[in-house]
Design a protein around this motif. Sequence first.
Motif, PDB file in Angstrom:
ATOM      1  N   ALA A  34     -14.588  -7.909   9.768  1.00 54.56           N
ATOM      2  CA  ALA A  34     -14.681  -9.050  10.697  1.00 54.56           C
ATOM      3  C   ALA A  34     -13.604 -10.093  10.386  1.00 54.56           C
ATOM      4  O   ALA A  34     -12.997 -10.664  11.312  1.00 54.56           O
ATOM      5  N   ALA A  35     -13.370 -10.348   9.111  1.00 56.97           N
ATOM      6  CA  ALA A  35     -12.347 -11.334   8.734  1.00 56.97           C
ATOM      7  C   ALA A  35     -10.970 -10.871   9.208  1.00 56.97           C
ATOM      8  O   ALA A  35     -10.169 -11.671   9.719  1.00 56.97           O
ATOM      9  N   LEU A  36     -10.700  -9.580   9.060  1.00 57.96           N
ATOM     10  CA  LEU A  36      -9.394  -9.052   9.490  1.00 57.96           C
ATOM     11  C   LEU A  36      -9.266  -9.121  11.010  1.00 57.96           C
ATOM     12  O   LEU A  36      -8.202  -9.464  11.533  1.00 57.96           O
ATOM     13  N   ALA A  37     -10.363  -8.842  11.696  1.00 58.35           N
ATOM     14  CA  ALA A  37     -10.340  -8.939  13.164  1.00 58.35           C
ATOM     15  C   ALA A  37     -10.125 -10.389  13.589  1.00 58.35           C
ATOM     16  O   ALA A  37      -9.499 -10.666  14.611  1.00 58.35           O
ATOM     17  N   ALA A  38     -10.618 -11.331  12.757  1.00 62.97           N
ATOM     18  CA  ALA A  38     -10.550 -12.758  13.123  1.00 62.97           C
ATOM     19  C   ALA A  38      -9.242 -13.407  12.670  1.00 62.97           C
ATOM     20  O   ALA A  38      -9.069 -14.605  12.860  1.00 62.97           O
ATOM     21  N   ASP A  93     -10.649   3.931  -0.898  1.00 60.91           N
ATOM     22  CA  ASP A  93     -10.659   4.552   0.429  1.00 60.91           C
ATOM     23  C   ASP A  93     -11.027   3.522   1.494  1.00 60.91           C
ATOM     24  O   ASP A  93     -10.444   3.480   2.577  1.00 60.91           O
ATOM     25  N   ALA A  94     -11.976   2.656   1.144  1.00 67.06           N
ATOM     26  CA  ALA A  94     -12.396   1.628   2.111  1.00 67.06           C
ATOM     27  C   ALA A  94     -11.277   0.622   2.362  1.00 67.06           C
ATOM     28  O   ALA A  94     -10.988   0.251   3.508  1.00 67.06           O
ATOM     29  N   VAL A  95     -10.623   0.174   1.286  1.00 67.79           N
ATOM     30  CA  VAL A  95      -9.540  -0.809   1.417  1.00 67.79           C
ATOM     31  C   VAL A  95      -8.396  -0.234   2.255  1.00 67.79           C
ATOM     32  O   VAL A  95      -7.906  -0.878   3.208  1.00 67.79           O
ATOM     33  N   PHE A  96      -7.964   0.964   1.910  1.00 68.66           N
ATOM     34  CA  PHE A  96      -6.861   1.568   2.667  1.00 68.66           C
ATOM     35  C   PHE A  96      -7.302   1.895   4.101  1.00 68.66           C
ATOM     36  O   PHE A  96      -6.490   1.829   5.040  1.00 68.66           O
ATOM     37  N   GLY A  97      -8.571   2.210   4.255  1.00 67.85           N
ATOM     38  CA  GLY A  97      -9.094   2.450   5.611  1.00 67.85           C
ATOM     39  C   GLY A  97      -9.002   1.201   6.483  1.00 67.85           C
ATOM     40  O   GLY A  97      -8.572   1.255   7.642  1.00 67.85           O
ATOM     41  N   LEU A  98      -9.375   0.067   5.905  1.00 69.83           N
ATOM     42  CA  LEU A  98      -9.271  -1.205   6.648  1.00 69.83           C
ATOM     43  C   LEU A  98      -7.809  -1.497   6.997  1.00 69.83           C
ATOM     44  O   LEU A  98      -7.505  -1.973   8.099  1.00 69.83           O
ATOM     45  N   ALA A  99      -6.925  -1.219   6.043  1.00 73.18           N
ATOM     46  CA  ALA A  99      -5.498  -1.484   6.282  1.00 73.18           C
ATOM     47  C   ALA A  99      -4.983  -0.617   7.438  1.00 73.18           C
ATOM     48  O   ALA A  99      -4.231  -1.097   8.296  1.00 73.18           O
ATOM     49  N   GLU A 100      -5.399   0.647   7.447  1.00 69.61           N
ATOM     50  CA  GLU A 100      -4.976   1.535   8.543  1.00 69.61           C
ATOM     51  C   GLU A 100      -5.529   1.062   9.880  1.00 69.61           C
ATOM     52  O   GLU A 100      -4.813   0.970  10.871  1.00 69.61           O
ATOM     53  N   LYS A 101      -6.814   0.731   9.866  1.00 71.81           N
ATOM     54  CA  LYS A 101      -7.478   0.323  11.114  1.00 71.81           C
ATOM     55  C   LYS A 101      -6.824  -0.915  11.723  1.00 71.81           C
ATOM     56  O   LYS A 101      -6.589  -0.979  12.921  1.00 71.81           O
ATOM     57  N   HIS A 102      -6.513  -1.892  10.850  1.00 72.45           N
ATOM     58  CA  HIS A 102      -6.002  -3.170  11.365  1.00 72.45           C
ATOM     59  C   HIS A 102      -4.478  -3.255  11.319  1.00 72.45           C
ATOM     60  O   HIS A 102      -3.916  -4.263  11.768  1.00 72.45           O
ATOM     61  N   LEU A 154      -0.742   7.768   2.728  1.00 77.25           N
ATOM     62  CA  LEU A 154      -0.944   7.099   4.022  1.00 77.25           C
ATOM     63  C   LEU A 154       0.345   6.477   4.565  1.00 77.25           C
ATOM     64  O   LEU A 154       0.319   5.757   5.560  1.00 77.25           O
ATOM     65  N   GLY A 155       1.461   6.754   3.898  1.00 79.28           N
ATOM     66  CA  GLY A 155       2.735   6.216   4.388  1.00 79.28           C
ATOM     67  C   GLY A 155       2.766   4.703   4.393  1.00 79.28           C
ATOM     68  O   GLY A 155       3.340   4.089   5.290  1.00 79.28           O
ATOM     69  N   MET A 156       2.179   4.086   3.360  1.00 82.63           N
ATOM     70  CA  MET A 156       2.161   2.621   3.317  1.00 82.63           C
ATOM     71  C   MET A 156       3.233   2.062   2.384  1.00 82.63           C
ATOM     72  O   MET A 156       3.098   0.944   1.858  1.00 82.63           O
ATOM     73  N   ARG A 157       4.296   2.816   2.222  1.00 84.41           N
ATOM     74  CA  ARG A 157       5.408   2.357   1.386  1.00 84.41           C
ATOM     75  C   ARG A 157       5.844   0.942   1.776  1.00 84.41           C
ATOM     76  O   ARG A 157       6.039   0.655   2.959  1.00 84.41           O
ATOM     77  N   GLY A 158       5.956   0.059   0.788  1.00 84.40           N
ATOM     78  CA  GLY A 158       6.438  -1.302   1.049  1.00 84.40           C
ATOM     79  C   GLY A 158       5.363  -2.252   1.564  1.00 84.40           C
ATOM     80  O   GLY A 158       5.647  -3.419   1.818  1.00 84.40           O
ATOM     81  N   LYS A 159       4.135  -1.757   1.727  1.00 81.61           N
ATOM     82  CA  LYS A 159       3.080  -2.600   2.315  1.00 81.61           C
ATOM     83  C   LYS A 159       1.941  -2.903   1.353  1.00 81.61           C
ATOM     84  O   LYS A 159       0.891  -3.402   1.762  1.00 81.61           O
ATOM     85  N   VAL A 160       2.139  -2.564   0.081  1.00 82.60           N
ATOM     86  CA  VAL A 160       1.055  -2.769  -0.894  1.00 82.60           C
ATOM     87  C   VAL A 160       1.556  -3.661  -2.042  1.00 82.60           C
ATOM     88  O   VAL A 160       2.676  -3.487  -2.526  1.00 82.60           O
ATOM     89  N   THR A 161       0.710  -4.621  -2.404  1.00 84.94           N
ATOM     90  CA  THR A 161       0.965  -5.458  -3.583  1.00 84.94           C
ATOM     91  C   THR A 161      -0.177  -5.253  -4.572  1.00 84.94           C
ATOM     92  O   THR A 161      -1.340  -5.152  -4.165  1.00 84.94           O
TER      93      THR A 161
END
Lengths: 396, 396
Positions: A166-170, A192-201, A230-237
Amino acid sequence: MSGLLLKNIRPFGGAATNILIRDGRIASIGSGEPENVKVEDGNGAIAIPGFVEAHAHLDKSLWGMGWHAHQAGPTLEDKISTERRLRRELDIDPRRQSARQVALAASHGTTAIRSHVDVDTDQKLWCFEGVAETRQHFRDVVDMEIVAFPQSGMMIRPGTLELMDAALAAGADVVGGLDPCGIDRDPKGQLDAVFGLAEKHGKPIDIHLHEPDALGAFSLELIIERTRALGMRGKVTVSHAFCLGMTDRLRVNALVEQLAREDIAIATTAPAGWPAPAADELRRAGVRLCAGSDGIRDTWGPYGNLDMLERALFIGLRNNFRNDSDVEYALHVCTQGGADVLKLESYGLHEGAHADLVLIDAETIPEAVAARPKRKLVLKRGQPIARDGQALITVE
Amino acid sequence: MSGLLLKNIRPFGGAATNILIRDGRIASIGSGEPENVKVEDGNGAIAIPGFVEAHAHLDKSLWGMGWHAHQAGPTLEDKISTERRLRRELDIDPRRQSARQVALAASHGTTAIRSHVDVDTDQKLWCFEGVAETRQHFRDVVDMEIVAFPQSGMMIRPGTLELMDAALAAGADVVGGLDPCGIDRDPKGQLDAVFGLAEKHGKPIDIHLHEPDALGAFSLELIIERTRALGMRGKVTVSHAFCLGMTDRLRVNALVEQLAREDIAIATTAPAGWPAPAADELRRAGVRLCAGSDGIRDTWGPYGNLDMLERALFIGLRNNFRNDSDVEYALHVCTQGGADVLKLESYGLHEGAHADLVLIDAETIPEAVAARPKRKLVLKRGQPIARDGQALITVE
């Protein structure tokens, strides 16, 4: 009159020149003195781009609320549960407190902030909404990114995942995470949940990783694997990454190499009391490194002031930086390093860049870091937001 | 009028009271307001005894000499030889520079200093004589102890021992030493010489021990053995003692127990970038612990400002002190801890004590440590030596 001429300033401590600012950007740099512009004489001050505070918790500071006696127990869990209890008891209002933090940060020359904001089943979206209100209210003072941060754990507190969603949607900008082994006891499930949220949003990730030694290395590997898959190169800290300070150098070198390959950034506070990533090793490997203040006088501890020039000192002390070029790198981490992680556009001291900059009275950058004088002038998009160490904005 | 009444001040952050000062000492503490005395209203400021700077190098600072670009190599030997060369090249005059350091220290509330002063075959007694002149000139501003310090080694530089002997005969207070293995390559030789000088002159010892891990532990054992054999219990300080931060806890515990038995004190800078003694372990074992700034913007590095309130912060950060009582201990190390090592008489905030004290605007001691406000007022023997962060003494 149109525009502002910063006269007699020294970009990064170099030769004196003038910077002409128009429409919130650096229009030109040079010895010229156009007419019909407002003039601000820097008297030879150093100019640097605005500091980037890349790891703060604006929702939880007790700044301005009188002294709070710290008595929480020694573990991370003690501090998390103490905080959850005290938020309401002490009325740590996220909107009011984050606004105070913006003023404090501005007074020290910070013009961009990434703030983690607690999301849990007690506070729900209260913290997010308060900080988001501050972000909107002070949008001309600071560029602010909000990380939805499951401080109390995600897997161990059912309902948190939905609140994160919800926070990400908001409007939260970044997906947060926290010690997938140490706090959630379920590294696969949490990550899995964290990366799932990142993919979704379609949003980047910033995970607190306090876990030391082999445990932290294990969690870091799981993060690297998912980033690659997940091909998130450069998008993770990864924030803190204490495990990179462990004594097994072979293990650390292998991890750093993988961080570089996946372009995973590290955020550090340069802690004196914990093993910590060696800035020099990350620099050599090409890993992006940014810095932050973490908590500012909150229920976790009494320290902190959002002064990123002081943070550069801490980076220097933590890494035994003594030579000028090393100390300059410590400052770089607190400016361009942060901009590289937050992916700020038009950042820097070049023509066309946003006029987010700080004037400091010092002979050299290393002297500025060592002495930490009050900031002479801070501009955001060409407008003064602080002068002589005082923020020019009003907060409760 | 005779005497000075400090009105409405809070000793150690406790309840507000008044302190009456007569003849340089605290005559009484209480609510009374005698007539015919000068009055200074503290407006509720915290009062603490003057800071004790227990490990400085007043002879080598570049303070006030313009910025010096640091480029020395990475080893201790690099820094020692670079410094020896630059002393004359840059004209780092020990008298002038130590006087500047006294003013800087006073501005931050320091009223007693132990300074190591280089003695070597190049400088001979130049550094000692310059600092001794400052000690004499500013005897009403600061109590200063001088350690004759063989910075360049003693056994490897024939003639140094004789110069040390001469410095001690000329008024140096303490016999110094330095890494008996790492620098002198002859631990038995150096330590026998150091303890021999101490016996001959009846003076205490303060040895720099940077040697890490097992090497430092070995040297520390040699120091402990000689302290015991020569009956020097309570008269030896070991500075830095990085080896006490090594990972072998069993070894450290055994060393700490012996330090306590021989009442050997430890001086620390609470370094962020080196293993360091854990303050809490020393406290529990009853080992006296004091703190110091070490070098201040010298050829060794750009940092340092002689601010012992900032040093208390560094002790807090280095030791992960968060709770109020722990942060109060960090400040204690920088005040009473130093007094216990320098064996200052009549130190503290009690009737009869010397009126060496500092007023700080803060709600609590931990807030003072976290925020480090400018010192409101600093008294030495009842006389103001600094106000609002500015020293009231004149130096070149």
